[in-house]
Scaffold this motif. Sequence first.
Motif, PDB file in Angstrom:
ATOM      1  N   VAL A   7       0.951  -1.218   0.030  1.00  0.00           N
ATOM      2  CA  VAL A   7       0.017   0.194   0.051  1.00  0.00           C
ATOM      3  C   VAL A   7       0.781   1.047  -0.136  1.00  0.00           C
ATOM      4  O   VAL A   7       2.172   1.254   0.473  1.00  0.00           O
ATOM      5  CB  VAL A   7      -1.194  -0.031   1.287  1.00  0.00           C
ATOM      6  N   THR A  10       2.042   8.008   2.813  1.00  0.00           N
ATOM      7  CA  THR A  10       2.742   9.505   2.608  1.00  0.00           C
ATOM      8  C   THR A  10       3.295   9.829   3.949  1.00  0.00           C
ATOM      9  O   THR A  10       3.102   9.397   4.925  1.00  0.00           O
ATOM     10  CB  THR A  10       1.852  10.931   2.393  1.00  0.00           C
ATOM     11  N   THR A  62       1.223   3.865  10.429  1.00  0.00           N
ATOM     12  CA  THR A  62      -0.047   4.517  10.001  1.00  0.00           C
ATOM     13  C   THR A  62      -0.617   5.190  11.482  1.00  0.00           C
ATOM     14  O   THR A  62      -0.796   4.450  12.469  1.00  0.00           O
ATOM     15  CB  THR A  62      -0.953   4.216   9.368  1.00  0.00           C
ATOM     16  N   SER A  68       0.463   9.538   6.670  1.00  0.00           N
ATOM     17  CA  SER A  68      -1.024   9.229   5.975  1.00  0.00           C
ATOM     18  C   SER A  68      -1.156   8.116   5.424  1.00  0.00           C
ATOM     19  O   SER A  68      -0.285   7.782   4.773  1.00  0.00           O
ATOM     20  CB  SER A  68      -1.306  10.550   5.562  1.00  0.00           C
ATOM     21  N   GLY A  69      -2.268   7.545   5.324  1.00  0.00           N
ATOM     22  CA  GLY A  69      -2.712   6.475   4.761  1.00  0.00           C
ATOM     23  C   GLY A  69      -3.189   5.345   5.639  1.00  0.00           C
ATOM     24  O   GLY A  69      -3.636   5.783   6.773  1.00  0.00           O
ATOM     25  N   TYR A  71      -3.012   4.031   1.362  1.00  0.00           N
ATOM     26  CA  TYR A  71      -3.705   4.473   0.277  1.00  0.00           C
ATOM     27  C   TYR A  71      -3.482   3.158  -0.703  1.00  0.00           C
ATOM     28  O   TYR A  71      -2.502   2.650  -0.617  1.00  0.00           O
ATOM     29  CB  TYR A  71      -3.359   5.411  -0.441  1.00  0.00           C
ATOM     30  N   ASN A  73      -2.914   0.965  -4.032  1.00  0.00           N
ATOM     31  CA  ASN A  73      -2.124   1.152  -5.111  1.00  0.00           C
ATOM     32  C   ASN A  73      -2.484   0.204  -6.182  1.00  0.00           C
ATOM     33  O   ASN A  73      -1.991  -0.815  -6.486  1.00  0.00           O
ATOM     34  CB  ASN A  73      -0.721   0.587  -4.465  1.00  0.00           C
TER      35      ASN A  73
END
Length: 93
Positions: A7, A10, A62, A68-69, A71, A73
């Motif tokens: 994943v 950031t 996290t 952050s995340g 997220y 992929n």
Amino acid sequence: MTQGPTVLVTVTLPAGATLTDALRRYGLTSDEVDEAYGLVPVDPAQGLYALLVSEEAAARITGGPGVSGPYANPPIEPYGPPRSGPGSDDGGR
């Protein structure tokens, strides 16, 4: 190089940071990070970078400061049917 699902996260680091800086700052090992993807500058003026990490590593870091995340992929693939004609990769055939 990480094995299994990955994943994006950031992270916030000083401008000019390297992948080694990110590993050290967030307590990651090279086995948890996709080193081929590397540390990608998203907004280097703000110190924002992206990393592709294992799901386990993302779960661990996290919520911590500067992360952050995660997220998704998803693979990036062409949309729609292949084009044919002038300007396409098939030479106009």
